[in-house]
Design a protein around this motif. Structure first.
Motif, PDB file in Angstrom:
ATOM      1  N   LYS A   5       0.813  -1.205   0.000  1.00  0.00           N
ATOM      2  CA  LYS A   5       0.000   0.000   0.000  1.00  0.00           C
ATOM      3  C   LYS A   5       0.850   1.259   0.000  1.00  0.00           C
ATOM      4  O   LYS A   5       0.509   2.264  -0.591  1.00  0.00           O
ATOM      5  N   LYS A   6       1.989   1.197   0.677  1.00  0.00           N
ATOM      6  CA  LYS A   6       2.837   2.389   0.763  1.00  0.00           C
ATOM      7  C   LYS A   6       3.319   2.836  -0.601  1.00  0.00           C
ATOM      8  O   LYS A   6       3.575   4.005  -0.816  1.00  0.00           O
ATOM      9  N   TRP A   7       3.460   1.902  -1.560  1.00  0.00           N
ATOM     10  CA  TRP A   7       3.953   2.278  -2.878  1.00  0.00           C
ATOM     11  C   TRP A   7       2.867   2.887  -3.749  1.00  0.00           C
ATOM     12  O   TRP A   7       3.146   3.677  -4.628  1.00  0.00           O
ATOM     13  N   VAL A   8       1.633   2.479  -3.535  1.00  0.00           N
ATOM     14  CA  VAL A   8       0.580   3.022  -4.389  1.00  0.00           C
ATOM     15  C   VAL A   8      -0.051   4.270  -3.800  1.00  0.00           C
ATOM     16  O   VAL A   8      -0.772   4.979  -4.478  1.00  0.00           O
ATOM     17  N   ALA A   9       0.227   4.554  -2.547  1.00  0.00           N
ATOM     18  CA  ALA A   9      -0.442   5.683  -1.891  1.00  0.00           C
ATOM     19  C   ALA A   9      -0.211   6.997  -2.614  1.00  0.00           C
ATOM     20  O   ALA A   9      -1.135   7.788  -2.802  1.00  0.00           O
ATOM     21  N   GLY A  10       1.027   7.265  -3.025  1.00  0.00           N
ATOM     22  CA  GLY A  10       1.325   8.545  -3.645  1.00  0.00           C
ATOM     23  C   GLY A  10       0.625   8.738  -4.967  1.00  0.00           C
ATOM     24  O   GLY A  10      -0.040   9.749  -5.189  1.00  0.00           O
ATOM     25  N   VAL A  11       0.738   7.780  -5.849  1.00  0.00           N
ATOM     26  CA  VAL A  11       0.170   7.944  -7.176  1.00  0.00           C
ATOM     27  C   VAL A  11      -1.342   7.832  -7.170  1.00  0.00           C
ATOM     28  O   VAL A  11      -2.015   8.343  -8.051  1.00  0.00           O
ATOM     29  N   LEU A  12      -1.897   7.190  -6.174  1.00  0.00           N
ATOM     30  CA  LEU A  12      -3.340   7.007  -6.134  1.00  0.00           C
ATOM     31  C   LEU A  12      -4.011   7.971  -5.160  1.00  0.00           C
ATOM     32  O   LEU A  12      -5.018   7.660  -4.553  1.00  0.00           O
ATOM     33  N   THR A  13      -3.429   9.133  -5.034  1.00  0.00           N
ATOM     34  CA  THR A  13      -3.994  10.131  -4.129  1.00  0.00           C
ATOM     35  C   THR A  13      -5.495  10.290  -4.348  1.00  0.00           C
ATOM     36  O   THR A  13      -6.273  10.332  -3.401  1.00  0.00           O
ATOM     37  N   ARG A 312      -1.075  16.836  -2.923  1.00  0.00           N
ATOM     38  CA  ARG A 312      -1.182  16.153  -4.214  1.00  0.00           C
ATOM     39  C   ARG A 312      -2.616  16.182  -4.711  1.00  0.00           C
ATOM     40  O   ARG A 312      -2.860  16.293  -5.915  1.00  0.00           O
ATOM     41  N   GLN A 313      -3.543  16.096  -3.798  1.00  0.00           N
ATOM     42  CA  GLN A 313      -4.950  16.214  -4.174  1.00  0.00           C
ATOM     43  C   GLN A 313      -5.211  17.567  -4.828  1.00  0.00           C
ATOM     44  O   GLN A 313      -5.945  17.663  -5.820  1.00  0.00           O
ATOM     45  N   GLU A 314      -4.612  18.611  -4.274  1.00  0.00           N
ATOM     46  CA  GLU A 314      -4.779  19.942  -4.854  1.00  0.00           C
ATOM     47  C   GLU A 314      -4.182  20.018  -6.256  1.00  0.00           C
ATOM     48  O   GLU A 314      -4.747  20.667  -7.150  1.00  0.00           O
ATOM     49  N   TYR A 316      -3.913  17.478  -8.311  1.00  0.00           N
ATOM     50  CA  TYR A 316      -4.850  16.719  -9.143  1.00  0.00           C
ATOM     51  C   TYR A 316      -6.043  17.585  -9.555  1.00  0.00           C
ATOM     52  O   TYR A 316      -6.432  17.625 -10.721  1.00  0.00           O
ATOM     53  N   GLU A 317      -6.619  18.269  -8.585  1.00  0.00           N
ATOM     54  CA  GLU A 317      -7.795  19.103  -8.873  1.00  0.00           C
ATOM     55  C   GLU A 317      -7.457  20.207  -9.860  1.00  0.00           C
ATOM     56  O   GLU A 317      -8.278  20.562 -10.714  1.00  0.00           O
ATOM     57  N   GLN A 318      -6.247  20.724  -9.769  1.00  0.00           N
ATOM     58  CA  GLN A 318      -5.824  21.751 -10.712  1.00  0.00           C
ATOM     59  C   GLN A 318      -5.689  21.179 -12.120  1.00  0.00           C
ATOM     60  O   GLN A 318      -6.071  21.824 -13.105  1.00  0.00           O
ATOM     61  N   VAL A 319      -5.150  19.964 -12.207  1.00  0.00           N
ATOM     62  CA  VAL A 319      -5.025  19.306 -13.514  1.00  0.00           C
ATOM     63  C   VAL A 319      -6.404  19.108 -14.130  1.00  0.00           C
ATOM     64  O   VAL A 319      -6.634  19.406 -15.303  1.00  0.00           O
ATOM     65  N   VAL A 320      -7.337  18.585 -13.349  1.00  0.00           N
ATOM     66  CA  VAL A 320      -8.693  18.332 -13.846  1.00  0.00           C
ATOM     67  C   VAL A 320      -9.361  19.625 -14.284  1.00  0.00           C
ATOM     68  O   VAL A 320     -10.000  19.687 -15.346  1.00  0.00           O
ATOM     69  N   LYS A 321      -9.190  20.669 -13.506  1.00  0.00           N
ATOM     70  CA  LYS A 321      -9.879  21.931 -13.773  1.00  0.00           C
ATOM     71  C   LYS A 321      -9.258  22.710 -14.926  1.00  0.00           C
ATOM     72  O   LYS A 321      -9.976  23.297 -15.752  1.00  0.00           O
ATOM     73  N   GLU A 322      -7.927  22.697 -15.016  1.00  0.00           N
ATOM     74  CA  GLU A 322      -7.249  23.600 -15.946  1.00  0.00           C
ATOM     75  C   GLU A 322      -6.576  22.915 -17.137  1.00  0.00           C
ATOM     76  O   GLU A 322      -6.326  23.569 -18.144  1.00  0.00           O
ATOM     77  N   LYS A 323      -6.303  21.621 -17.038  1.00  0.00           N
ATOM     78  CA  LYS A 323      -5.504  20.968 -18.071  1.00  0.00           C
ATOM     79  C   LYS A 323      -6.224  19.841 -18.808  1.00  0.00           C
ATOM     80  O   LYS A 323      -6.007  19.630 -19.996  1.00  0.00           O
ATOM     81  N   LEU A 324      -7.055  19.114 -18.123  1.00  0.00           N
ATOM     82  CA  LEU A 324      -7.497  17.814 -18.619  1.00  0.00           C
ATOM     83  C   LEU A 324      -8.519  17.881 -19.747  1.00  0.00           C
ATOM     84  O   LEU A 324      -8.481  17.059 -20.666  1.00  0.00           O
ATOM     85  N   GLU A 325      -9.457  18.809 -19.673  1.00  0.00           N
ATOM     86  CA  GLU A 325     -10.561  18.886 -20.639  1.00  0.00           C
ATOM     87  C   GLU A 325     -11.300  17.548 -20.710  1.00  0.00           C
ATOM     88  O   GLU A 325     -11.601  17.019 -21.782  1.00  0.00           O
TER      89      GLU A 325
END
Length: 336
Positions: A5-13, A312-314, A316-325
């Motif tokens: 779990k410790k290895w996936v925690a970061g990328v799966l924020t 990291r959650q923040e 992610y939210e920035q990516v979704v809002k400003e980059k992802l379309e």
């Protein structure tokens, strides 16, 4: 079988953010069953990876159902608790949209990080450690007369992905981790170190807490406050009075950011003068006596894992809002 779990925690924020969608189909009370990880794994059935259906579109790519299902299968294998929560993923459109968004964000981040051999080396090391962990678990289980997978190859059989696909997952994991680290490099966060005593309110439904009314809890908290005002040792009173198991063994101390706490407690963390003992502060948990030991700005890279996950959650939210379309091609049932 707890794996890595410790290895996936970061990328799966952002898997943590899926709770809103997950709770809609998994009753909150079922969380108590999460203690039995073997049963959790039985709840999740690997999803088919054959479908070529386009589930969503995003800037520079598409989310293919088979690829997303493979991703979900790997997550479920690596973290049995998430496997339990993801058991309804196949039939829950709302949840699948959120998963597709998380997957698309991950793919977008990969386009921003150049691939090189260092990520391959890191992935191979991760797989090596995972294999060793499984073998160690198998040896312990065998000593107890239990039968568990004896290697990584054996453990992933029938789980909906191959060893090569797991290796690629970890290569991408380390690259996405780098994206988060790059975005947070040089960033700071609001730091606080706080000591507290919780006098819980409990109607008897929480068996690990004494049954206590709100009035009784307030009186007991006021008793603690008087003792502190009289000069008694805070740490000593923590051991005698606190009902918070999360901080009892650390003398009632928490470190992190005020944002991680409930609003009333967070307000005290931000506003209470240093080393001043608060009056009883009521939250949903009960009454708190709080003393702020330190506060200020600190580098995110030196923060604890809870703060890093929040930051990291923040990102992610920035990516979704400003980059992802991001555009889902699935029809989500309307609530109500």
């Amino acid at each position: 079988m707890q794996l890595i779990k410790k290895w996936v925690a970061g990328v799966l924020t952002m898997m943590l953010l899926l709770s809103v969608a997950i709770v809609g189909c998994n009753d909150e009370n079922k969380k108590e069953e999460a203690n039995n990880e073997q049963n959790q794994m039985q709840q999740f059935k690997p999803l088919s990876t054959e479908s070529k259906k386009v589930m969503a579109e995003y800037k520079g790519g598409k989310v293919i159902e088979g690829d997303l299902n493979r991703y979900i299968n790997i997550i479920a294998f690596l973290d049995p608790q998430l496997a339990y929560m993801l058991a309804s993923a196949e039939g829950n459109t709302e949840l699948r949209v959120e998963l597709a968004k998380e997957y698309a964000s991950r793919q977008y981040m990969l386009t921003q990080i150049k691939n090189d051999s260092s990520y391959v080396k890191q992935a191979d090391q991760t797989l090596k450690e995972l294999d060793a962990s499984i073998k160690g678990n198998a040896a312990q289980a065998q000593a107890q007369g239990q039968d568990t997978p004896k290697s990584l190859e054996e453990a992933i059989k029938g789980k909906g992905f191959t060893s090569d696909e797991l290796r690629q997952f970890f290569i991408e994991y380390h690259r996405v981790n780098r994206y988060y680290d790059d975005q947070l490099k040089g960033k700071t966060y609001d730091y606080v170190k706080v000591q507290h005593i919780l006098v819980a309110i409990n109607d008897g439904s929480q068996q690990d807490q004494p049954k206590r009314t709100a009035d009784d809890a307030k009186k007991r908290a006021e008793e603690v406050k008087k003792k502190l005002n009289a000069g008694e040792d805070f740490s000593k009173l923590v051991k005698e009075y606190t009902d918070d198991p999360g901080s009892k063994e650390t003398n009632g101390i928490y470190e992190g950011t005020p944002d991680q706490f409930v609003p009333e407690f967070a307000k005290a963390c931000r506003e209470l003068p240093l080393n001043q003992v608060s009056a009883p502060i009521k939250t949903d948990y009960g009454y708190h006596i709080v003393k702020v030991l330190d506060r200020g700005q600190k580098p995110v890279e030196k923060a604890n894992e809870q703060v890093k996950m929040q930051k990291r959650q923040e990102v992610y939210e920035q990516v979704v809002k400003e980059k992802l379309e991001f555009k889902s091609l699935l029809s989500v049932p309307q609530k109500g």
